[in-house]
Design a protein around this motif. Structure first.
Motif, PDB file in Angstrom:
ATOM      1  N   ARG A  46       0.865  -1.185   0.000  1.00 35.92           N
ATOM      2  CA  ARG A  46       0.000   0.000   0.000  1.00 35.92           C
ATOM      3  C   ARG A  46       0.894   1.223   0.000  1.00 35.92           C
ATOM      4  O   ARG A  46       2.010   1.182   0.502  1.00 35.92           O
ATOM      5  CB  ARG A  46      -0.944  -0.009   1.206  1.00 35.92           C
ATOM      6  CG  ARG A  46      -1.890  -1.212   1.206  1.00 35.92           C
ATOM      7  CD  ARG A  46      -2.885  -1.180   2.355  1.00 35.92           C
ATOM      8  NE  ARG A  46      -3.690  -2.390   2.380  1.00 35.92           N
ATOM      9  CZ  ARG A  46      -4.773  -2.593   1.652  1.00 35.92           C
ATOM     10  NH1 ARG A  46      -5.191  -1.648   0.824  1.00 35.92           N
ATOM     11  NH2 ARG A  46      -5.449  -3.710   1.727  1.00 35.92           N
ATOM     12  N   PHE A  60      -2.100  -3.101  -3.773  1.00 31.02           N
ATOM     13  CA  PHE A  60      -3.475  -3.269  -3.300  1.00 31.02           C
ATOM     14  C   PHE A  60      -4.294  -1.990  -3.392  1.00 31.02           C
ATOM     15  O   PHE A  60      -3.784  -0.879  -3.229  1.00 31.02           O
ATOM     16  CB  PHE A  60      -3.484  -3.798  -1.867  1.00 31.02           C
ATOM     17  CG  PHE A  60      -2.842  -5.157  -1.734  1.00 31.02           C
ATOM     18  CD1 PHE A  60      -3.297  -6.230  -2.491  1.00 31.02           C
ATOM     19  CD2 PHE A  60      -1.773  -5.364  -0.883  1.00 31.02           C
ATOM     20  CE1 PHE A  60      -2.708  -7.479  -2.396  1.00 31.02           C
ATOM     21  CE2 PHE A  60      -1.173  -6.615  -0.771  1.00 31.02           C
ATOM     22  CZ  PHE A  60      -1.643  -7.671  -1.535  1.00 31.02           C
ATOM     23  N   ASP A  61      -5.585  -2.173  -3.644  1.00 28.25           N
ATOM     24  CA  ASP A  61      -6.534  -1.077  -3.797  1.00 28.25           C
ATOM     25  C   ASP A  61      -6.677  -0.336  -2.471  1.00 28.25           C
ATOM     26  O   ASP A  61      -7.038  -0.922  -1.454  1.00 28.25           O
ATOM     27  CB  ASP A  61      -7.883  -1.649  -4.243  1.00 28.25           C
ATOM     28  CG  ASP A  61      -8.875  -0.579  -4.647  1.00 28.25           C
ATOM     29  OD1 ASP A  61      -8.707   0.584  -4.224  1.00 28.25           O
ATOM     30  OD2 ASP A  61      -9.835  -0.898  -5.376  1.00 28.25           O
ATOM     31  N   GLU A  62      -6.416   0.970  -2.501  1.00 31.98           N
ATOM     32  CA  GLU A  62      -6.493   1.769  -1.277  1.00 31.98           C
ATOM     33  C   GLU A  62      -7.921   1.928  -0.776  1.00 31.98           C
ATOM     34  O   GLU A  62      -8.148   2.254   0.398  1.00 31.98           O
ATOM     35  CB  GLU A  62      -5.882   3.156  -1.527  1.00 31.98           C
ATOM     36  CG  GLU A  62      -4.394   3.135  -1.766  1.00 31.98           C
ATOM     37  CD  GLU A  62      -3.631   2.561  -0.580  1.00 31.98           C
ATOM     38  OE1 GLU A  62      -3.887   2.987   0.562  1.00 31.98           O
ATOM     39  OE2 GLU A  62      -2.789   1.680  -0.796  1.00 31.98           O
ATOM     40  N   ASN A  63      -8.902   1.707  -1.632  1.00 32.48           N
ATOM     41  CA  ASN A  63     -10.308   1.879  -1.248  1.00 32.48           C
ATOM     42  C   ASN A  63     -10.917   0.613  -0.654  1.00 32.48           C
ATOM     43  O   ASN A  63     -12.093   0.589  -0.332  1.00 32.48           O
ATOM     44  CB  ASN A  63     -11.130   2.311  -2.461  1.00 32.48           C
ATOM     45  CG  ASN A  63     -10.694   3.658  -2.993  1.00 32.48           C
ATOM     46  OD1 ASN A  63     -10.428   4.575  -2.212  1.00 32.48           O
ATOM     47  ND2 ASN A  63     -10.613   3.795  -4.310  1.00 32.48           N
ATOM     48  N   SER A  64     -10.109  -0.434  -0.535  1.00 36.55           N
ATOM     49  CA  SER A  64     -10.598  -1.693   0.026  1.00 36.55           C
ATOM     50  C   SER A  64      -9.781  -2.049   1.261  1.00 36.55           C
ATOM     51  O   SER A  64      -8.559  -1.920   1.278  1.00 36.55           O
ATOM     52  CB  SER A  64     -10.485  -2.817  -1.012  1.00 36.55           C
ATOM     53  OG  SER A  64     -10.828  -4.061  -0.441  1.00 36.55           O
ATOM     54  N   TYR A  78      -6.146  -6.569  -5.310  1.00 34.27           N
ATOM     55  CA  TYR A  78      -5.182  -5.934  -6.202  1.00 34.27           C
ATOM     56  C   TYR A  78      -5.802  -4.734  -6.911  1.00 34.27           C
ATOM     57  O   TYR A  78      -6.961  -4.782  -7.355  1.00 34.27           O
ATOM     58  CB  TYR A  78      -4.653  -6.927  -7.230  1.00 34.27           C
ATOM     59  CG  TYR A  78      -3.673  -7.923  -6.657  1.00 34.27           C
ATOM     60  CD1 TYR A  78      -2.444  -7.498  -6.165  1.00 34.27           C
ATOM     61  CD2 TYR A  78      -3.968  -9.281  -6.603  1.00 34.27           C
ATOM     62  CE1 TYR A  78      -1.536  -8.398  -5.635  1.00 34.27           C
ATOM     63  CE2 TYR A  78      -3.064 -10.196  -6.072  1.00 34.27           C
ATOM     64  CZ  TYR A  78      -1.845  -9.737  -5.586  1.00 34.27           C
ATOM     65  OH  TYR A  78      -0.962 -10.631  -5.060  1.00 34.27           O
ATOM     66  N   SER A  79      -5.037  -3.665  -7.027  1.00 36.76           N
ATOM     67  CA  SER A  79      -5.511  -2.464  -7.701  1.00 36.76           C
ATOM     68  C   SER A  79      -5.560  -2.689  -9.208  1.00 36.76           C
ATOM     69  O   SER A  79      -4.866  -3.563  -9.754  1.00 36.76           O
ATOM     70  CB  SER A  79      -4.590  -1.282  -7.384  1.00 36.76           C
ATOM     71  OG  SER A  79      -3.314  -1.477  -7.983  1.00 36.76           O
ATOM     72  N   SER A  80      -6.375  -1.893  -9.889  1.00 33.37           N
ATOM     73  CA  SER A  80      -6.480  -2.017 -11.343  1.00 33.37           C
ATOM     74  C   SER A  80      -5.142  -1.706 -12.007  1.00 33.37           C
ATOM     75  O   SER A  80      -4.783  -2.323 -13.011  1.00 33.37           O
ATOM     76  CB  SER A  80      -7.569  -1.081 -11.876  1.00 33.37           C
ATOM     77  OG  SER A  80      -7.306   0.263 -11.512  1.00 33.37           O
ATOM     78  N   ARG A  81      -4.395  -0.766 -11.429  1.00 28.10           N
ATOM     79  CA  ARG A  81      -3.090  -0.421 -11.991  1.00 28.10           C
ATOM     80  C   ARG A  81      -2.115  -1.590 -11.860  1.00 28.10           C
ATOM     81  O   ARG A  81      -1.350  -1.882 -12.786  1.00 28.10           O
ATOM     82  CB  ARG A  81      -2.529   0.806 -11.285  1.00 28.10           C
ATOM     83  CG  ARG A  81      -1.194   1.260 -11.855  1.00 28.10           C
ATOM     84  CD  ARG A  81      -0.627   2.441 -11.108  1.00 28.10           C
ATOM     85  NE  ARG A  81       0.728   2.751 -11.521  1.00 28.10           N
ATOM     86  CZ  ARG A  81       1.536   3.578 -10.881  1.00 28.10           C
ATOM     87  NH1 ARG A  81       1.108   4.185  -9.789  1.00 28.10           N
ATOM     88  NH2 ARG A  81       2.747   3.803 -11.310  1.00 28.10           N
TER      89      ARG A  81
END
Length: 243
Positions: A193, A222-226, A231-234
């Protein structure tokens, strides 16, 4: 069968039941490596063949001849099974060899050398009762300088060397590379993160290259909003294999 195995990669890969298990780091390195249209590639300490397979899958139109070496017989067997499963036996070959004593090809035989070397010195980190896991995690059979020395020996003049390594030991990695005339040119830190320190770093060096290092934007997994480890889209765009 082959198409399905490639689609699901890295799921379903053969691995020794009690040995070292491949990590996300190897998958990320296969996406970090910049591959030309045609190249001979060497993977030092290939394990179950994840990096060669990732390179072949990421560059389907490139003419790649990839060699992976390892000292562990169980890992070698797993790698050969995986390469046959995914249909790359004509493109990837696996050899039993100690990284410290390469005897399978002459000097400067490869355009690119890649490696995910053991991260820890002996005495650092928690040892595992399984010998195979220890050899992959700790510098027992070969240390970092063995990997960089062999990379320097095997890569062509102006060829590329790409390592993934522990971020907290990045100064040791850079020192080892430059000691063997492998000039760091590109570097990317990987964070779980954005608010956490980087866990690993990926570095590309050029044999006898000119000074000039580009530090690329960090990769945040990892997705900061979860609140969960999603895993993040990026991250998925950068390396779809981590899905």
């Amino acid at each position: 069968m082959t198409d399905e195995a490639r689609k699901n990669f890295p799921k379903g890969l053969a691995q020794p039941e009690t040995g070292f298990r491949f990590s996300t780091d190897s998958l990320l390195l296969s996406s970090f490596v910049s591959v030309p249209n045609s190249a001979r590639v060497l993977d030092l300490g290939t394990g179950c063949g994840v990096i060669p397979l990732g390179l072949a899958l990421s560059n389907p139109d490139a003419d790649l001849n990839i060699t992976g070496i390892d000292i562990d017989p169980e890992m070698l067997e797993s790698a050969r099974i995986n390469i046959d499963l995914l249909g790359f036996s004509n493109q990837i070959k696996i050899l039993g060899c100690n990284v410290s004593n390469p005897d399978f090809a002459g000097p400067e035989s490869y355009d690119i050398v890649v490696a995910n070397p053991p991260y820890w010195c002996e005495g650092r980190g928690r040892p595992c009762p399984d010998e195979g896991r220890n050899k992959a995690r700790f510098e027992i059979e070969s240390d970092l300088d063995d990997f960089t020395k062999t990379a320097d020996r095997m890569v062509k003049h102006r060829g590329k060397v790409c390592f993934v390594f522990l971020a907290e030991r990045v100064t040791q990695l850079l020192a080892s590379l430059t000691m063997f005339k492998l000039e760091p040119k590109r570097m990317k830190f990987v964070h779980s993160r954005i608010v956490k320190p980087a866990k690993v770093v990926m570095v590309e060096a050029v044999k006898k290259g000119k000074p000039g290092l580009i530090v690329e934007p960090p990769l945040v997994l990892f997705d900061e909003n979860s609140s969960d480890s999603v895993y993040s889209s990026r991250a998925l765009e950068y390396c779809p294999f981590i899905k």
